[in-house]
Design a protein around this motif. Structure first.
Motif, PDB file in Angstrom:
ATOM      1  N   LEU A   1     -31.715  21.175 -20.481  1.00 31.20           N
ATOM      2  CA  LEU A   1     -32.562  22.293 -21.071  1.00 31.20           C
ATOM      3  C   LEU A   1     -32.821  23.392 -20.066  1.00 31.20           C
ATOM      4  O   LEU A   1     -33.369  23.134 -18.815  1.00 31.20           O
ATOM      5  N   ASN A   2     -32.717  24.755 -20.178  1.00 34.74           N
ATOM      6  CA  ASN A   2     -33.137  25.744 -19.366  1.00 34.74           C
ATOM      7  C   ASN A   2     -34.588  26.167 -19.842  1.00 34.74           C
ATOM      8  O   ASN A   2     -35.314  25.663 -20.621  1.00 34.74           O
ATOM      9  N   GLU A   3     -35.264  27.084 -19.271  1.00 36.49           N
ATOM     10  CA  GLU A   3     -36.624  27.390 -19.438  1.00 36.49           C
ATOM     11  C   GLU A   3     -36.815  27.723 -20.856  1.00 36.49           C
ATOM     12  O   GLU A   3     -37.910  27.698 -21.222  1.00 36.49           O
TER      13      GLU A   3
ATOM     14  N   LEU B   1     -45.358  17.295 -14.937  1.00 31.98           N
ATOM     15  CA  LEU B   1     -46.096  17.696 -16.334  1.00 31.98           C
ATOM     16  C   LEU B   1     -44.975  18.648 -17.026  1.00 31.98           C
ATOM     17  O   LEU B   1     -45.307  18.797 -18.265  1.00 31.98           O
ATOM     18  N   HIS B   2     -44.077  19.314 -16.439  1.00 37.17           N
ATOM     19  CA  HIS B   2     -43.143  20.269 -17.262  1.00 37.17           C
ATOM     20  C   HIS B   2     -42.560  19.613 -18.440  1.00 37.17           C
ATOM     21  O   HIS B   2     -42.225  20.307 -19.278  1.00 37.17           O
ATOM     22  N   ILE B   3     -42.389  18.288 -18.354  1.00 39.71           N
ATOM     23  CA  ILE B   3     -41.780  17.576 -19.280  1.00 39.71           C
ATOM     24  C   ILE B   3     -42.418  17.795 -20.540  1.00 39.71           C
ATOM     25  O   ILE B   3     -41.664  17.503 -21.795  1.00 39.71           O
ATOM     26  N   LEU B   4     -43.734  18.072 -20.697  1.00 42.70           N
ATOM     27  CA  LEU B   4     -44.458  18.136 -21.928  1.00 42.70           C
ATOM     28  C   LEU B   4     -44.500  19.688 -22.348  1.00 42.70           C
ATOM     29  O   LEU B   4     -45.320  19.997 -23.310  1.00 42.70           O
TER      30      LEU B   4
ATOM     31  N   ARG C   1     -51.637  11.728 -17.357  1.00 41.90           N
ATOM     32  CA  ARG C   1     -52.207  11.227 -15.879  1.00 41.90           C
ATOM     33  C   ARG C   1     -50.835  10.850 -15.209  1.00 41.90           C
ATOM     34  O   ARG C   1     -50.798  11.110 -13.993  1.00 41.90           O
ATOM     35  N   VAL C   2     -49.937   9.941 -15.678  1.00 44.74           N
ATOM     36  CA  VAL C   2     -48.803   9.636 -15.017  1.00 44.74           C
ATOM     37  C   VAL C   2     -48.066  10.624 -14.350  1.00 44.74           C
ATOM     38  O   VAL C   2     -47.437  10.999 -13.189  1.00 44.74           O
ATOM     39  N   LEU C   3     -47.653  11.598 -15.480  1.00 43.28           N
ATOM     40  CA  LEU C   3     -46.707  12.642 -15.202  1.00 43.28           C
ATOM     41  C   LEU C   3     -47.332  13.745 -14.041  1.00 43.28           C
ATOM     42  O   LEU C   3     -46.587  14.293 -13.210  1.00 43.28           O
TER      43      LEU C   3
ATOM     44  N   ALA D   1     -33.286  17.220 -24.301  1.00 47.46           N
ATOM     45  CA  ALA D   1     -33.613  17.779 -25.506  1.00 47.46           C
ATOM     46  C   ALA D   1     -35.135  18.331 -25.456  1.00 47.46           C
ATOM     47  O   ALA D   1     -35.900  17.561 -24.341  1.00 47.46           O
ATOM     48  N   LYS D   2     -35.878  18.901 -26.235  1.00 43.17           N
ATOM     49  CA  LYS D   2     -37.314  19.125 -26.060  1.00 43.17           C
ATOM     50  C   LYS D   2     -38.042  17.740 -26.287  1.00 43.17           C
ATOM     51  O   LYS D   2     -39.308  17.468 -25.790  1.00 43.17           O
ATOM     52  N   ASP D   3     -37.448  16.629 -27.010  1.00 45.13           N
ATOM     53  CA  ASP D   3     -38.136  15.437 -27.098  1.00 45.13           C
ATOM     54  C   ASP D   3     -37.374  14.387 -26.227  1.00 45.13           C
ATOM     55  O   ASP D   3     -37.499  12.878 -26.468  1.00 45.13           O
ATOM     56  N   SER D   4     -36.732  14.747 -25.041  1.00 41.45           N
ATOM     57  CA  SER D   4     -35.872  13.754 -24.627  1.00 41.45           C
ATOM     58  C   SER D   4     -35.680  13.959 -22.966  1.00 41.45           C
ATOM     59  O   SER D   4     -35.115  15.300 -22.646  1.00 41.45           O
TER      60      SER D   4
END
Ligand code: UTP
Length: 407
Positions: free
Chosen positions: A339-341, A16-19, A8-10, A193-196
């Motif tokens: 990170l790229n796409e 939301l792209h962070i996820l 919701r926050v993102l 990174a994918k988790d950061s």
């Protein structure tokens, strides 16, 4: 923050792209990312925009204590400053949380070896300078060292490994500053990174808030500290807890003091002390318009020539008040690895986004009162920003030699 709260926050902030790689993450990665999201200060972006569009106000030259004026009252200033240091009223704060990207080393900047025939680390030289002040005043000075999440462990380990370069260890304490996310020019937060998220230290303006958060501001107050002398890690000719500077600032009745050198040339990349809407302020070199930077008086001297050396004194009782206010946020354009796409880490060739920082120089404007205090450039100003060229390891070595340091 659980996953649905985070989503919701993102979503609210268009991030939301962070996820994107969420499904690939294990529980460790997921919790790391959600903690980072929880800690984001979403006001940063709005404050950065506000700062860009804020009117600069009326800029005018400021008066300060020049070398002649200081020389005329040196004894008096020295005695007042030495007594304050001896009475434990002065503590030092070393700002060592920066990334030192221009120097091009991943290690903490202070661990950089500037020696030639034998090792001489930046931290070591700074401790020597502090020892000089301690000997002059007859008392060791408490030293607080600000680190960041990135370099905290390495900084502490380095001091331990080198036995604190002979400085009384019980007089030294470390504290960590906060991190801030970086944003691409498209307004999307960058990932390292994918988790950061791509996080970086949030500038040197938060030093007092971080000192408070670590419980050290309270501890300093209990010890009777009335003044903080804050300085950069990269000026190896830095004179800290300098009794003459301390004495002059105390006797002036002002709440802050700022060491300055005469600018060497109009385009020099140093902040300039001036009056902004009638109040003491430091204007960054890129914010001073070229006409003003080049303005000269009838003797041919630059009118805006007080270049700050990032060595300030702050009276402790007004710092809490300043920390409660929000400092402006500066968005600094940088090359930010991200990170790229496809989820691969890319080191960009040119600036690809902004880091958000608050700056210590804005605390001077908030304080409303400052004593500009001139120091001799050749004796107190050898910043190490770059590997070669201006303000580099080379120029600092030359200046150290001129001051009798054996390299
Ligand atoms: P600089 O503005 O020169 O930044 O910092 P930097 O990070 O050291 O170097 P570059 O720009 O990446 O090359 C001036 C002082 O403020 C400290 C630095 O460690 C230095 O002493 N600083 C800067 C912090 O403590 N935290 C920060 O977030 C930024």
């Amino acid at each position: 923050m659980n996953e649905s709260q985070m989503r919701r926050v993102l979503e609210r902030h268009g991030q939301l792209h962070i996820l994107k790689w969420w499904d690939e993450l294990g529980s460790g990665g997921r919790s790391k990312l959600s903690v980072q999201v929880e800690r984001i200060d979403w006001s940063l972006l709005a404050r950065a925009k506000e700062h860009i569009s804020a009117p600069k106000g009326r800029i005018e030259p400021i008066d300060g204590l020049d070398l002649a004026a200081i020389g005329a009252r040196r004894e008096e200033y020295f005695t007042a400053g030495r007594d304050a240091v001896r009475a434990g009223k002065v503590a030092c704060v070393m700002l060592a949380g920066g990334q030192g990207t221009r120097l091009g080393s991943d290690a903490p900047k202070g661990t950089f070896d500037i020696g030639v025939t034998h090792p001489l680390y930046i931290f070591e030289q700074l401790i020597r300078n502090l020892q000089d002040a301690a000997s002059l005043c007859g008392s060791a000075v408490p030293l607080y060292i600000m680190t960041s999440e990135t370099n905290d462990g390495a900084t502490r380990a380095f001091f331990t490994e080198h036995d604190f370069f002979g400085y009384p260890q019980e007089r030294v304490a470390f504290f960590r500053q906060e991190m801030a996310p970086a944003m691409g020019f498209d307004g999307k937060l960058l990932m390292s990174a994918k988790d950061s998220l791509a996080l970086s230290p949030n500038g040197n303006g938060g030093w007092y808030s971080s000192l408070m958060r670590a419980g050290l501001a309270k501890e300093a107050a209990e010890r009777g500290v009335e003044w903080f002398n804050v300085f950069a890690v990269d000026n190896v000719l830095q004179r800290m807890a300098d009794p003459v500077f301390v004495g002059a600032t105390i006797l002036s009745g002002r709440t802050t003091g700022a060491k300055f050198v005469r600018k060497a040339y109009p385009e020099e990349r140093v902040g300039v002390l001036c009056l902004q809407n009638g109040l003491p302020a430091v204007v960054e070199y890129y914010e001073l318009d070229p006409e003003m930077a080049n303005l000269r008086d009838d003797k041919g001297r630059l009118v805006y020539s007080f270049g700050v050396t990032l060595n300030y004194l702050f009276r402790a009782d007004m710092l809490r008040e300043i920390a409660a206010r929000q400092l402006p946020v500066h968005a600094a354009k940088k090359r930010i690895p991200c990170l790229n796409e496809e989820g691969e880490l890319v080191i960009p060739a040119r600036e690809n986004g902004c880091k958000f920082e608050t700056l210590i120089l804005d605390m001077i404007r908030c304080a409303g009162s400052c004593l500009p205090f001139e120091v001799e450039r050749s004796r107190e100003f050898a910043p190490i920003k770059n590997r070669t060229g201006a303000d580099s390891v080379d120029t600092a070595r030359e200046l150290l030699r001129q001051n009798g340091v054996i390299l």
